[in-house]
Scaffold this motif. Structure first.
Motif, short mmCIF file in Angstrom:
data_model
loop_
_atom_site.label_atom_id
_atom_site.label_comp_id
_atom_site.label_asym_id
_atom_site.label_seq_id
_atom_site.Cartn_x
_atom_site.Cartn_y
_atom_site.Cartn_z
N GLY A 31 0.80 -1.22 0.00
CA GLY A 31 0.00 0.00 0.00
C GLY A 31 0.83 1.26 0.00
N LEU A 35 -1.65 3.98 -1.02
CA LEU A 35 -3.00 3.63 -0.58
C LEU A 35 -3.13 3.94 0.91
CD1 LEU A 35 -3.43 0.19 -2.38
CD2 LEU A 35 -4.26 2.43 -3.12
N THR A 89 -5.54 -5.75 -0.80
CA THR A 89 -4.89 -4.66 -1.53
C THR A 89 -5.83 -4.07 -2.57
OG1 THR A 89 -2.71 -5.70 -1.23
CG2 THR A 89 -2.91 -4.03 -2.95
N ALA A 137 -7.47 -0.25 -2.72
CA ALA A 137 -7.44 0.61 -3.91
C ALA A 137 -8.83 1.13 -4.24
CB ALA A 137 -6.86 -0.17 -5.09
N ALA A 164 -9.67 3.79 -1.72
CA ALA A 164 -8.91 5.02 -1.91
C ALA A 164 -9.42 5.83 -3.10
CB ALA A 164 -7.43 4.69 -2.10
N HIS A 165 -9.74 5.15 -4.17
CA HIS A 165 -10.07 5.86 -5.41
C HIS A 165 -11.56 6.07 -5.63
CE1 HIS A 165 -5.88 5.66 -6.41
NE2 HIS A 165 -5.87 4.34 -6.47
#
Length: 371
Positions: free
Chosen positions: A251, A256, A305, A309, A312-313
Motif C-alpha cells: 500500500g 494507498l 490490496t 485501492a 482510496a479511489h
C-alpha cells in the motif's frame, strides 16, 4: 548490479528487489554482525535469520520480520545454505516460498536477481548457458560468444542462484542440475572447459506441493536438495499479521490508505479464507464445504490490496465490506458451477448468522447476485 527506474536519486521501481527495499536494514545488520560468516556471505547465518525473522539491534535499529512462522524453519534453511546441500522450499501456493527465497538470497549474497523462472518451456540453456549467435557465427565457439545462465554466474561469483517452480521444468532439463549440485562444476564441452563453483555458491529452489506429478524430481536430483516445508499460518492472528504487514508494504508503494483503516476487514477476509480452506468454522462447530481454489495467504493479500485501492479511489479511504466482497468472490469461485454453490451455502449458513457481519453478508450477497 545496476538498478534502473530511479528518478532524481529516488527509487521509483514498482517493486524494488529485496536488497534495495531493505538496504538500510541489511547495512545495519552487517555493521552489528560480529559472528563468523561463511566465505562470500554478506552476513553470518545468525544475522541472515534475524533479517528474515526480525529483531532489534544494539543500536536500536528495528529489523522488520520478512517471514512470520516457526523460527526453526528459517534456521534450518539458512544452515542448509551454509553446507554443500541445495535448498528446496516446498509448500502449497501462497506460503511465501518465493518471498523467503528472495530474502535469503538478498541477505546472503546481496543479490536476489540470479533467477531462473521454471515453466513448461524452460530450456536447458536457462540453467547451463546459451550462445550469442552473431558472435558464434562470426568467430566460432569462444568465451566471448558464451552467454552464462544465472546459475553459471552464481557459480563463478560465489552467490546464491534461485530457481522458481522447479517441478514445472521438464524432467530432462531438471537433470541439468545433477552435475552442478553434486560435482559443483558445469562442463562446457564446446570449449573443452568447465566452470567450477567457488565458495559461496548454492541454489534455492521452490516447488508447489500441489504440482506433484507434473514433473516430479528424480530421486537423484531430490537427494541433492534439503527440503524445507513452509506451512500455512498456524493461527488467525498469525495470518492477519502477515496480511497486514504485506498489505501495508504494498500500500505504501501504491500510496494507498494505511492498513489500520481496514483492520476489521482484513480479519474478516482471513477468517473466511481459513474457514473455507479448513472445511470448518473457527469455533469448530460447523462443517463447511471447501472450494476448488487454495485460498492462500497470498490471495488474501491480493483481495485486501484491491479493496484498499477501491476504497482510496472510489470511496472514503476506509476499507469496508463492499470493497472486499468482489475480490473474495473472485478468489473463492474458480469453478462457476461447483464453487458458487459452496460460496452461497457458506454465506447462508455461516456469514448470515454471525454477529457484526450483516454489512459483509449484504455486500457479498449483492456481489454474488450480480455475477
Amino acid at each position: 548490479m545496476t538498478t534502473t527506474g530511479t528518478v532524481n536519486g529516488s527509487n521509483e521501481a514498482l517493486r524494488p528487489h529485496a536488497e534495495d527495499a531493505f538496504a538500510e536494514e541489511l547495512k545495519a545488520l552487517a555493521a552489528a554482525d560480529d559472528r563468523p560468516r561463511p566465505t562470500r556471505w554478506n552476513l553470518s547465518p545468525w544475522a541472515v535469520a534475524t533479517y528474515l525473522l526480525g529483531g532489534a539491534l544494539p543500536d536500536g535499529t528495528v529489523i522488520t520480520p520478512k517471514y512470520v512462522g516457526p523460527r526453526r524453519i528459517i534456521e534450518v534453511a539458512v544452515t542448509t545454505l551454509a553446507t554443500d546441500r541445495a535448498l528446496l522450499l516446498l509448500g502449497v501456493p501462497g506460503t511465501a516460498k518465493t518471498w523467503v527465497s528472495e530474502h535469503l538470497a538478498a541477505a546472503v549474497s546481496g543479490d536476489s536477481t540470479l533467477l531462473v523462472q521454471g515453466t513448461a518451456g524452460t530450456p536447458e540453456e536457462a540453467i547451463r548457458y546459451g550462445w550469442n549467435y552473431a558472435q558464434l557465427l562470426a568467430h566460432g565457439p569462444s568465451r566471448d560468444a558464451l552467454v552464462p545462465s544465472p546459475v553459471m554466474r552464481a557459480m563463478s561469483e560465489g552467490r546464491i542462484a534461485r530457481v522458481e517452480e522447479l517441478t514445472r521444468i521438464p524432467a530432462d532439463v531438471q537433470d541439468s542440475f545433477i552435475t552442478i549440485l553434486s560435482e559443483k562444476t558445469l562442463p562446457i564441452p564446446e570449449l573443452g572447459e568447465e566452470t567450477q563453483a567457488v565458495r559461496g555458491f548454492n541454489v534455492i529452489a521452490t516447488a508447489n506441493d500441489r504440482d506433484r506429478g507434473v514433473n516430479d524430481l528424480s530421486s537423484a536430483l531430490r537427494r541433492r536438495f534439503n527440503t524445507v516445508v513452509l506451512p500455512l499460518p498456524a493461527t488467525v492472528e498469525e495470518e492477519v499479521d502477515i496480511v497486514s504487514r504485506r498489505v501495508d508494504q504494498i500500500g505504501r508503494s501504491l500510496e494507498l490508505p494505511e492498513v489500520p483503516a481496514g483492520a476489521d476487514e482484513i480479519r474478516r477476509v482471513v477468517t473466511v479464507f481459513r474457514e473455507l480452506r479448513d472445511g470448518v468454522t473457527g469455533d469448530g462447530r460447523t462443517k463447511v464445504k471447501s472450494p476448488s481454489g487454495t485460498l492462500s495467504t497470498a490471495e488474501a493479500i491480493s483481495v485486501v490490496t484491491n479493496g484498499l485501492a477501491l476504497a482510496a479511489h472510489f470511496g472514503d479511504g476506509v476499507l469496508r465490506p463492499g470493497d472486499v466482497a468482489s475480490g473474495i468472490l473472485g478468489a473463492v469461485v474458480r469453478d462457476p458451477a461447483a464453487d458458487k454453490v459452496v460460496w452461497q451455502e457458506y454465506l447462508e449458513t455461516v456469514v448470515r448468522e454471525r454477529d457484526g457481519w450483516k454489512d459483509f453478508y449484504r455486500a457479498c450477497r449483492e456481489t454474488t447476485a450480480g455475477r
